[in-house]
Design a protein around this motif. Structure first.
Motif, PDB file in Angstrom:
ATOM      1  N   LYS A 183       0.826  -1.198   0.000  1.00  4.16           N
ATOM      2  CA  LYS A 183       0.000   0.000   0.000  1.00  4.16           C
ATOM      3  C   LYS A 183       0.865   1.255   0.000  1.00  4.16           C
ATOM      4  CE  LYS A 183      -4.140  -1.759   2.332  1.00  4.16           C
ATOM      5  NZ  LYS A 183      -5.024  -1.595   3.512  1.00  4.16           N
ATOM      6  N   THR A 184       0.409   2.251  -0.737  1.00  6.41           N
ATOM      7  CA  THR A 184       1.071   3.550  -0.721  1.00  6.41           C
ATOM      8  C   THR A 184       0.650   4.315   0.529  1.00  6.41           C
ATOM      9  OG1 THR A 184      -0.718   4.656  -1.894  1.00  6.41           O
ATOM     10  CG2 THR A 184       1.014   3.603  -3.236  1.00  6.41           C
ATOM     11  N   LEU A 185       1.341   5.425   0.792  1.00  5.48           N
ATOM     12  CA  LEU A 185       0.986   6.259   1.932  1.00  5.48           C
ATOM     13  C   LEU A 185      -0.456   6.739   1.813  1.00  5.48           C
ATOM     14  CD1 LEU A 185       1.836   7.693   4.540  1.00  5.48           C
ATOM     15  CD2 LEU A 185       2.688   9.581   3.132  1.00  5.48           C
ATOM     16  N   ILE A 231      -2.820   3.973   2.715  1.00  3.82           N
ATOM     17  CA  ILE A 231      -2.801   3.714   4.159  1.00  3.82           C
ATOM     18  C   ILE A 231      -3.636   4.769   4.884  1.00  3.82           C
ATOM     19  CG2 ILE A 231      -1.318   3.704   6.209  1.00  3.82           C
ATOM     20  CD1 ILE A 231       0.896   2.515   4.351  1.00  3.82           C
ATOM     21  N   VAL A 279       8.661  10.546   2.163  1.00  6.78           N
ATOM     22  CA  VAL A 279       7.504   9.711   1.838  1.00  6.78           C
ATOM     23  C   VAL A 279       7.830   8.239   2.075  1.00  6.78           C
ATOM     24  CG1 VAL A 279       5.993   8.922  -0.019  1.00  6.78           C
ATOM     25  CG2 VAL A 279       6.511  11.358   0.217  1.00  6.78           C
ATOM     26  N   THR A 280       9.011   7.814   1.622  1.00 11.74           N
ATOM     27  CA  THR A 280       9.423   6.418   1.811  1.00 11.74           C
ATOM     28  C   THR A 280       9.521   6.072   3.291  1.00 11.74           C
ATOM     29  OG1 THR A 280      10.638   6.414  -0.285  1.00 11.74           O
ATOM     30  CG2 THR A 280      11.225   4.717   1.315  1.00 11.74           C
ATOM     31  N   GLU A 309       5.991   5.779   4.689  1.00  8.24           N
ATOM     32  CA  GLU A 309       5.362   4.545   4.201  1.00  8.24           C
ATOM     33  C   GLU A 309       5.929   3.317   4.902  1.00  8.24           C
ATOM     34  OE1 GLU A 309       3.991   5.542  -0.384  1.00  8.24           O
ATOM     35  OE2 GLU A 309       5.987   4.673  -0.028  1.00  8.24           O
ATOM     36  N   ASN A 310       7.254   3.224   4.963  1.00  7.78           N
ATOM     37  CA  ASN A 310       7.874   2.050   5.578  1.00  7.78           C
ATOM     38  C   ASN A 310       7.516   1.935   7.061  1.00  7.78           C
ATOM     39  OD1 ASN A 310       9.081   1.297   3.188  1.00  7.78           O
ATOM     40  ND2 ASN A 310      11.060   2.207   3.655  1.00  7.78           N
ATOM     41  N   ARG A 328       3.844   0.888   7.353  1.00 11.70           N
ATOM     42  CA  ARG A 328       3.712  -0.542   7.037  1.00 11.70           C
ATOM     43  C   ARG A 328       4.226  -1.395   8.189  1.00 11.70           C
ATOM     44  NH1 ARG A 328       6.465   0.597   1.368  1.00 11.70           N
ATOM     45  NH2 ARG A 328       4.658   1.270   0.138  1.00 11.70           N
ATOM     46  N   GLY A 357       5.096   8.053  10.941  1.00 15.10           N
ATOM     47  CA  GLY A 357       4.617   6.947  10.122  1.00 15.10           C
ATOM     48  C   GLY A 357       3.955   5.856  10.938  1.00 15.10           C
ATOM     49  N   GLY A 382       0.208   4.475  10.523  1.00 14.47           N
ATOM     50  CA  GLY A 382      -0.017   3.056  10.278  1.00 14.47           C
ATOM     51  C   GLY A 382      -0.873   2.409  11.348  1.00 14.47           C
TER      52      GLY A 382
END
Length: 350
Positions: free
Chosen positions: A2-4, A7, A149-150, A153-154, A157, A248, A252
């Protein structure tokens, strides 16, 4: 994966029916109406998050995000930068503040390296954004927008993965020498206040050096010109990898439908980022304690959160979150195990 955006879009509003049911349930317990105060408010929030009046959180976890910061070079910390690495090693041994407090609360601790200036550490998840820490925000951006962003996202997740593996309650913590400087910058930008109101002593910075730290934060904002309407931009320009990691995790956890317990000032800054990016995550946040760091009040007022503890703590690491876990347990046993007025033939005046 899933992308940000995906999510964020999966975050559900709290269940108002469950909250009303919990409120009615609490009013019927063997006590005067409202007599357990904030414990009742907490139980209602937890019901809205859980979509049920049967609230329980057997598996709890504190996720500690660690990273080094380029702004350390500006002389804003009295501790050597290598202490980030040393303390992370101590965390793997279970001997730091958050580790012993989490163990006492029956919680797990998950250690994550988002950018410590060292080789990967055994027993620590390697989520390094960069191996040499973030950029010096007094001279350049902390990271690129793509890196921000990465990172978000990470980390989101990771939180979702932990929930899928059985974690029911997540607390956040951090580790990084000098990280109160980017945190103060974030709070200044997103709360629209001068750094004079957000900069504190952090890990025992001498008071005669506070003016310099204020100047560094002010310079970071002037150099980078972060957009206060864009949380990702603020994180990328004046934030840090540990702060972005916490933000993040908050997003999440909310997406996975579990409560998120904040720690102190660093986590407040991360929460400001998180709710700017994902406003629907706000109701999932629980403030554990009122940090003794100077800008805490500014951040908490902006977040609209009222801490459950005021212990004059400023250790960080997630120590305050660990202290709040037993309070959450107390809210659950109150709701689930107390007797009822009806069961004792007691009628209270309306």
């Amino acid at each position: 994966m899933k992308t940000l955006a995906q999510i964020i879009n999966a975050i559900r509003p709290l269940n108002t029916d469950a909250m009303q049911d919990m409120s009615d349930k609490l009013d019927g317990l063997l006590k005067p109406t409202g007599s357990l105060g904030q414990l009742e408010t907490l139980a209602i929030q937890l019901s809205g998050i859980s979509h049920s009046t049967d609230i329980h959180f057997e598996r709890k976890q504190i996720i500690v995000m660690a990273a080094d910061h380029g702004v350390f070079d500006e002389g804003i910390s009295v501790s050597p930068q290598i202490v980030t690495q040393i303390q992370m090693l101590n965390m793997t041994k279970g001997v730091t503040g958050v580790c012993v407090l989490a163990k006492n609360a029956g919680a797990e601790v998950l250690l994550v390296d988002t950018g410590i200036k060292c080789a990967p550490i055994e027993g620590v998840l390697n989520h390094k954004v960069r191996a040499d820490g973030s950029g010096n925000i007094a001279k350049q951006a902390a990271m690129s927008r793509c890196e921000a962003v990465t990172l978000l996202e990470n980390s989101a997740r990771l939180a979702i993965e932990q929930v899928n593996n059985g974690i029911q309650l997540i607390g956040v913590g951090e580790l990084g020498m000098g990280n109160t400087t980017p945190a103060a910058a974030i709070v200044s930008v997103l709360c629209h206040v001068d750094p004079q109101l957000t900069v504190g002593v952090g890990a025992n910075l001498p008071t005669d050096k506070l003016a310099h730290k204020v100047a560094v934060v002010r310079k970071a904002i002037e150099v980078n010109q972060p957009d206060s309407n864009d949380g990702i931009d603020v994180l990328a320009k004046v934030g840090g990898f540990d702060l972005g990691g916490m933000a993040g995790v908050m997003i999440g956890a909310a997406s996975a439908g579990v409560p998120v317990v904040l720690d102190g000032f660093l986590s407040y800054a991360a929460a400001l980022i998180a709710i700017q990016i994902a406003p629907n995550a706000r109701p999932y946040l629980i403030s554990s304690h009122r940090s003794a760091e100077y800008g805490a009040g500014v951040a908490l007022n902006n977040l609209g959160l009222k801490p459950y503890l005021d212990m004059e703590m400023r250790l960080g690491e997630g120590s305050g979150a660990a202290m709040a876990f037993p309070i959450i347990d107390a809210a659950c046993v109150m709701a689930n195990q107390m007797g009822t007025l009806a069961g004792s033939n007691i009628e209270l005046p309306v």
